[in-house]
Design a protein around this motif. Structure first.
Motif, mmCIF file in Angstrom:
data_model
loop_
_atom_site.group_PDB
_atom_site.id
_atom_site.type_symbol
_atom_site.label_atom_id
_atom_site.label_comp_id
_atom_site.label_asym_id
_atom_site.label_seq_id
_atom_site.Cartn_x
_atom_site.Cartn_y
_atom_site.Cartn_z
ATOM 1 N N PRO A 72 0.784 -1.230 0.000
ATOM 2 C CA PRO A 72 0.000 0.000 0.000
ATOM 3 C C PRO A 72 0.816 1.280 0.000
ATOM 4 N N PHE A 73 2.082 1.207 0.361
ATOM 5 C CA PHE A 73 2.908 2.409 0.475
ATOM 6 C C PHE A 73 3.807 2.540 -0.751
ATOM 7 N N GLY A 74 3.687 3.666 -1.442
ATOM 8 C CA GLY A 74 4.423 3.840 -2.682
ATOM 9 C C GLY A 74 5.809 4.403 -2.492
ATOM 10 N N GLY A 75 6.582 4.375 -3.570
ATOM 11 C CA GLY A 75 7.899 4.982 -3.570
ATOM 12 C C GLY A 75 7.786 6.486 -3.399
ATOM 13 N N ARG A 76 8.656 7.052 -2.596
ATOM 14 C CA ARG A 76 8.571 8.456 -2.225
ATOM 15 C C ARG A 76 8.820 9.368 -3.425
ATOM 16 N N ASP A 77 7.925 10.346 -3.589
ATOM 17 C CA ASP A 77 8.077 11.322 -4.658
ATOM 18 C C ASP A 77 7.484 12.649 -4.204
ATOM 19 N N ALA A 78 7.007 13.460 -5.117
ATOM 20 C CA ALA A 78 6.529 14.795 -4.773
ATOM 21 C C ALA A 78 5.320 14.784 -3.858
ATOM 22 N N PHE A 79 4.658 13.622 -3.718
ATOM 23 C CA PHE A 79 3.426 13.568 -2.940
ATOM 24 C C PHE A 79 3.658 13.296 -1.459
ATOM 25 N N GLN A 80 4.901 13.332 -1.027
ATOM 26 C CA GLN A 80 5.184 13.055 0.381
ATOM 27 C C GLN A 80 4.602 14.127 1.304
ATOM 28 N N SER A 81 4.186 15.267 0.732
ATOM 29 C CA SER A 81 3.614 16.340 1.553
ATOM 30 C C SER A 81 2.142 16.123 1.856
ATOM 31 N N ALA A 82 1.517 15.086 1.264
ATOM 32 C CA ALA A 82 0.091 14.841 1.470
ATOM 33 C C ALA A 82 -0.204 14.565 2.943
ATOM 34 N N HIS A 83 -1.151 15.276 3.508
ATOM 35 C CA HIS A 83 -1.518 15.093 4.916
ATOM 36 C C HIS A 83 -2.090 13.690 5.108
ATOM 37 N N GLY A 84 -1.464 12.909 5.993
ATOM 38 C CA GLY A 84 -1.885 11.529 6.214
ATOM 39 C C GLY A 84 -1.252 10.541 5.266
ATOM 40 N N GLY A 85 -0.514 11.032 4.276
ATOM 41 C CA GLY A 85 0.138 10.132 3.337
ATOM 42 C C GLY A 85 1.311 9.405 3.973
ATOM 43 N N MET A 86 1.614 8.234 3.438
ATOM 44 C CA MET A 86 2.752 7.449 3.907
ATOM 45 C C MET A 86 3.468 6.887 2.687
ATOM 46 N N SER A 87 4.794 6.961 2.706
ATOM 47 C CA SER A 87 5.564 6.483 1.569
ATOM 48 C C SER A 87 6.835 5.797 2.045
ATOM 49 N N LEU A 88 7.493 5.123 1.122
ATOM 50 C CA LEU A 88 8.743 4.426 1.412
ATOM 51 C C LEU A 88 9.861 5.036 0.578
ATOM 52 N N SER A 89 11.027 5.154 1.155
ATOM 53 C CA SER A 89 12.175 5.621 0.393
ATOM 54 C C SER A 89 12.485 4.613 -0.704
ATOM 55 N N HIS A 90 13.208 5.075 -1.711
ATOM 56 C CA HIS A 90 13.577 4.207 -2.830
ATOM 57 C C HIS A 90 14.266 2.928 -2.323
ATOM 58 N N GLY A 91 15.235 3.103 -1.438
ATOM 59 C CA GLY A 91 15.979 1.952 -0.942
ATOM 60 C C GLY A 91 15.116 0.988 -0.158
ATOM 61 N N THR A 92 14.207 1.534 0.660
ATOM 62 C CA THR A 92 13.337 0.669 1.457
ATOM 63 C C THR A 92 12.387 -0.113 0.566
ATOM 64 N N LEU A 93 11.796 0.559 -0.430
ATOM 65 C CA LEU A 93 10.868 -0.135 -1.319
ATOM 66 C C LEU A 93 11.593 -1.221 -2.110
ATOM 67 N N CYS A 94 12.804 -0.929 -2.580
ATOM 68 C CA CYS A 94 13.583 -1.953 -3.278
ATOM 69 C C CYS A 94 13.824 -3.159 -2.372
ATOM 70 N N ALA A 95 14.118 -2.904 -1.101
ATOM 71 C CA ALA A 95 14.358 -3.993 -0.156
ATOM 72 C C ALA A 95 13.096 -4.823 0.062
ATOM 73 N N VAL A 96 11.947 -4.156 0.165
ATOM 74 C CA VAL A 96 10.679 -4.871 0.326
ATOM 75 C C VAL A 96 10.409 -5.756 -0.889
ATOM 76 N N LEU A 97 10.596 -5.182 -2.080
ATOM 77 C CA LEU A 97 10.373 -5.954 -3.303
ATOM 78 C C LEU A 97 11.326 -7.142 -3.384
ATOM 79 N N ASP A 98 12.589 -6.916 -3.070
ATOM 80 C CA ASP A 98 13.576 -8.005 -3.084
ATOM 81 C C ASP A 98 13.166 -9.136 -2.149
ATOM 82 N N ASP A 99 12.721 -8.787 -0.959
ATOM 83 C CA ASP A 99 12.348 -9.812 0.029
ATOM 84 C C ASP A 99 11.108 -10.582 -0.407
ATOM 85 N N MET A 100 10.144 -9.892 -1.003
ATOM 86 C CA MET A 100 8.946 -10.583 -1.487
ATOM 87 C C MET A 100 9.293 -11.554 -2.609
#
Length: 269
Positions: A72-100
């Motif tokens: 549910p949490f996307g790669g961090r980009d310009a939308f990180q300022s969205a109130h209530g939004g949650m995102s993952l850094s590029h490195g973290t998302l890559c790690a999640v994908l690798d583990d899956m």
């Protein structure tokens, strides 16, 4: 074959029986960000719904297909300022994908398709896919909303598509009206961002982009500065459940065909 499509609903005994090396695994992913003041923040909801339709269609074509829980949490980009939004850094998302992927491939499940609903996921998906290619695993990603912009022209015509397409408009608003209209707030709908927005003295041309003498210049603009109400481009008033139904049907058809013709065959050259 079981009627269950969601991987999470399989019992461990069913998983051993049905998740063979012929099974195709779909991984839906999206983001939790501003999708317009009228629309739910989780565009992964739409990606998950389309993934289920793709799986059903693929099964009709004879391919055993299952869908994992969404990321549910996307790669961090310009939308990180969205109130209530949650995102993952590029490195973290890559790690999640690798583990899956590691978890699936160690069990012999190598026929995987990412069903993506967020632009910020594109770069991490590409990086991870290139890394796993070196290990002999081909990992395609079906970027739903990029494909949808082209399909909308077939459904609505070029002028109709231009009137509805954009962030906060189509495809997501029509997709939402088709799958989960009860959680949209059309009473909160507002107009798209005006064309005269500026950033540091330059005209805002899009998300993370300005214009100088008609030439696009990449700039560190946050989404709220390019689209204060989350809407930029087409107007969501032009979206409809009928458009969403036609769009989702075509996306499911394309996705299922990709699975039948290529993913299920392991992308034999």
């Amino acid at each position: 074959m079981t009627d269950k499509i969601k991987l999470a609903e399989l019992t461990s005994a069913e998983a051993k029986e049905f998740l063979t090396d012929e099974a195709v695994i779909l991984i839906p992913m999206g983001s939790l960000e501003d999708q317009g003041v009228h629309a739910p923040m989780g565009d992964y909801l739409g990606a998950e719904c389309v993934a289920h339709d793709i799986a059903r269609k693929a099964r009709e074509l004879g391919v055993p297909t299952f869908v994992t829980p969404p990321i549910p949490f996307g790669g961090r980009d310009a939308f990180q300022s969205a109130h209530g939004g949650m995102s993952l850094s590029h490195g973290t998302l890559c790690a999640v994908l690798d583990d899956m992927i590691w978890s699936l491939t160690r069990q012999g499940l190598t026929k995987i398709l990412f069903v993506n609903g967020h632009g910020g996921n594109v770069a991490p998906l590409n990086e991870v896919a290139l890394r796993w290619r070196d290990k002999g695993v081909i990992l395609p990603a079906f970027y739903l909303w990029k494909a949808a912009y082209g399909i909308l022209k077939d459904i609505l015509g070029p002028e109709g598509a231009a009137a509805s397409s954009g962030h906060g408009g189509d495809p997501l608003t029509s997709i939402g009206l088709h799958y989960y209209p009860e959680i949209l707030r059309l009473d909160l709908m507002t107009d798209p961002a005006p064309a005269d927005l500026t950033f540091m003295g330059m005209q805002v041309a899009g998300f993370a982009e300005t214009s100088y003498e008609g030439v696009p210049i990449q700039m560190p603009i946050e989404a709220a500065e390019a689209a204060p109400h989350g809407i930029r481009g087409g107007h969501p008033k032009n979206s409809s459940a009928d458009t969403g139904a036609k769009l989702s049907a075509r996306l499911a058809e394309v996705g299922a065909g990709l699975i039948r013709d290529h993913v299920s065959k392991g992308f034999v050259a």
